[in-house]
Design a protein around this motif. Structure first.
Motif, mmCIF file in Angstrom:
data_model
loop_
_atom_site.group_PDB
_atom_site.id
_atom_site.type_symbol
_atom_site.label_atom_id
_atom_site.label_comp_id
_atom_site.label_asym_id
_atom_site.label_seq_id
_atom_site.Cartn_x
_atom_site.Cartn_y
_atom_site.Cartn_z
ATOM 1 N N MET A 55 58.072 19.100 65.786
ATOM 2 C CA MET A 55 56.924 18.300 65.386
ATOM 3 C C MET A 55 55.749 19.223 65.174
ATOM 4 O O MET A 55 55.369 19.973 66.055
ATOM 5 C CB MET A 55 56.640 17.290 66.494
ATOM 6 C CG MET A 55 55.563 16.327 66.178
ATOM 7 S SD MET A 55 55.541 15.081 67.479
ATOM 8 C CE MET A 55 53.797 15.014 67.748
ATOM 9 N N SER A 56 55.156 19.181 63.994
ATOM 10 C CA SER A 56 54.108 20.129 63.653
ATOM 11 C C SER A 56 52.715 19.630 63.996
ATOM 12 O O SER A 56 51.746 20.362 63.865
ATOM 13 C CB SER A 56 54.176 20.453 62.153
ATOM 14 O OG SER A 56 53.983 19.270 61.405
ATOM 15 N N GLU A 57 52.584 18.381 64.429
ATOM 16 C CA GLU A 57 51.276 17.830 64.754
ATOM 17 C C GLU A 57 50.742 18.459 66.037
ATOM 18 O O GLU A 57 51.494 18.915 66.873
ATOM 19 C CB GLU A 57 51.378 16.309 64.946
ATOM 20 C CG GLU A 57 51.953 15.570 63.766
ATOM 21 C CD GLU A 57 51.043 15.543 62.568
ATOM 22 O OE1 GLU A 57 49.862 15.903 62.683
ATOM 23 O OE2 GLU A 57 51.521 15.186 61.492
ATOM 24 N N ARG A 58 49.417 18.431 66.187
ATOM 25 C CA ARG A 58 48.817 18.859 67.441
ATOM 26 C C ARG A 58 48.943 17.717 68.430
ATOM 27 O O ARG A 58 48.615 16.570 68.123
ATOM 28 C CB ARG A 58 47.336 19.171 67.232
ATOM 29 C CG ARG A 58 47.088 20.371 66.380
ATOM 30 C CD ARG A 58 45.617 20.635 66.346
ATOM 31 N NE ARG A 58 45.305 21.695 65.417
ATOM 32 C CZ ARG A 58 44.077 22.082 65.149
ATOM 33 N NH1 ARG A 58 43.052 21.505 65.716
ATOM 34 N NH2 ARG A 58 43.863 23.053 64.299
ATOM 35 N N VAL A 59 49.418 18.020 69.614
ATOM 36 C CA VAL A 59 49.620 16.990 70.629
ATOM 37 C C VAL A 59 49.058 17.457 71.958
ATOM 38 O O VAL A 59 48.934 18.654 72.211
ATOM 39 C CB VAL A 59 51.116 16.635 70.792
ATOM 40 C CG1 VAL A 59 51.679 16.019 69.534
ATOM 41 C CG2 VAL A 59 51.933 17.836 71.200
ATOM 42 N N ALA A 83 49.319 17.774 76.146
ATOM 43 C CA ALA A 83 50.444 18.186 77.001
ATOM 44 C C ALA A 83 51.320 16.983 77.340
ATOM 45 O O ALA A 83 52.552 17.091 77.356
ATOM 46 C CB ALA A 83 49.912 18.832 78.282
ATOM 47 N N GLN A 84 50.688 15.812 77.580
ATOM 48 C CA GLN A 84 51.452 14.596 77.886
ATOM 49 C C GLN A 84 52.353 14.216 76.715
ATOM 50 O O GLN A 84 53.517 13.902 76.889
ATOM 51 C CB GLN A 84 50.505 13.421 78.174
ATOM 52 C CG GLN A 84 49.835 13.469 79.520
ATOM 53 C CD GLN A 84 50.726 12.953 80.616
ATOM 54 O OE1 GLN A 84 51.640 13.655 81.043
ATOM 55 N NE2 GLN A 84 50.463 11.757 81.095
ATOM 56 N N ALA A 85 51.792 14.223 75.509
ATOM 57 C CA ALA A 85 52.562 13.827 74.318
ATOM 58 C C ALA A 85 53.683 14.830 74.049
ATOM 59 O O ALA A 85 54.776 14.441 73.635
ATOM 60 C CB ALA A 85 51.641 13.693 73.116
ATOM 61 N N ALA A 86 53.426 16.113 74.280
ATOM 62 C CA ALA A 86 54.473 17.128 74.092
ATOM 63 C C ALA A 86 55.628 16.874 75.067
ATOM 64 O O ALA A 86 56.797 16.990 74.702
ATOM 65 C CB ALA A 86 53.894 18.522 74.299
ATOM 66 N N ARG A 87 55.287 16.511 76.303
ATOM 67 C CA ARG A 87 56.305 16.187 77.299
ATOM 68 C C ARG A 87 57.124 14.976 76.842
ATOM 69 O O ARG A 87 58.348 14.964 76.957
ATOM 70 C CB ARG A 87 55.615 15.890 78.634
ATOM 71 C CG ARG A 87 56.512 15.947 79.826
ATOM 72 C CD ARG A 87 55.734 15.840 81.138
ATOM 73 N NE ARG A 87 54.793 16.932 81.292
ATOM 74 C CZ ARG A 87 53.486 16.775 81.494
ATOM 75 N NH1 ARG A 87 52.956 15.577 81.591
ATOM 76 N NH2 ARG A 87 52.697 17.822 81.623
ATOM 77 N N VAL A 88 56.449 13.983 76.278
ATOM 78 C CA VAL A 88 57.140 12.785 75.787
ATOM 79 C C VAL A 88 58.128 13.165 74.686
ATOM 80 O O VAL A 88 59.271 12.701 74.669
ATOM 81 C CB VAL A 88 56.130 11.732 75.277
ATOM 82 C CG1 VAL A 88 56.832 10.620 74.498
ATOM 83 C CG2 VAL A 88 55.337 11.153 76.440
ATOM 84 N N MET A 89 57.709 14.024 73.767
ATOM 85 C CA MET A 89 58.599 14.415 72.664
ATOM 86 C C MET A 89 59.833 15.158 73.181
ATOM 87 O O MET A 89 60.948 14.941 72.714
ATOM 88 C CB MET A 89 57.852 15.290 71.660
ATOM 89 C CG MET A 89 56.697 14.612 70.947
ATOM 90 S SD MET A 89 57.196 13.322 69.797
ATOM 91 C CE MET A 89 57.391 11.910 70.803
#
Length: 197
Positions: free
Chosen positions: A1-5, A7-13
């Protein structure tokens, strides 16, 4: 995923990809993103799920019922499905609409309820309609919480425009580099996209 996220959202992905490995779908689906959001112990999505009484076990049962389990363990990386990518795009617009360049867990949750997808249908089956989720997220995003960074763009109150005759005969506009104006325009564009305009 190239979007900026965040830390929480990165963990979700990352967790969504792991959830997909135990599913027969062969892709990362919106249901896997929902399961990953439910796995968070803190954050706005966790608070919303707590308020609405949504827990992981009933959701997992519905996901298994819908997507099944693989006959053999799946290895390697799985791609995001078309619907999961749409949820990420809507989440990006949600982040932009509140003036953030980073997608957060709350944006992913809003992306789910604003997209006609399996995860949204599961939430509805469990009594969490899109409007109640949206209002619960909005309440938390609008109110600053100690320990959580301020994440709402503060815009000046709207003013009534004067009639054209009161403004004078000619108004001249010039392009100028103004970071504040650029931010307001990005927020406006994000709101317009979110509302389908």
């Amino acid at each position: 995923m190239s979007e900026r996220v965040t830390a929480q959202a990165a963990r979700v992905m990352t967790w969504a990809k792991r959830e997909a490995l135990s599913s027969a779908s062969g892709e990362v689906e919106t249901e896997h993103v929902l399961l990953a959001l439910l796995g968070l112990e803190n954050g706005i999505a966790a608070e919303v799920f707590g308020e609405l009484g949504i827990t992981i076990d009933p959701v997992r049962a519905l996901v298994v019922e819908r997507l099944g389990r693989p006959e053999q363990p799946i290895q390697g990386q799985l791609a995001f499905s078309a619907l999961a990518k749409k949820v990420l795009e809507v989440a990006r617009r949600e982040a932009l609409s509140r003036g953030s360049e980073h997608i957060g867990d709350e944006d992913l949750l809003l992306g789910i309820v604003r997209t006609d997808c399996g995860a949204c249908q599961i939430l509805q089956e469990l009594g969490a309609d899109a409007e109640s989720v949206r209002l619960a997220v909005q309440k938390r995003v609008a109110a600053p919480v100690p320990g959580r960074p301020e994440n709402v763009a503060r815009l000046p109150a709207r003013r009534r425009l004067q009639p054209e005759s009161a403004l004078g005969a000619a108004i001249e506009f010039r392009a100028a580099a103004d970071p504040a104006l650029e931010r307001v325009l990005m927020v406006s564009a994000g709101l317009a996209l979110t509302e389908g305009r």
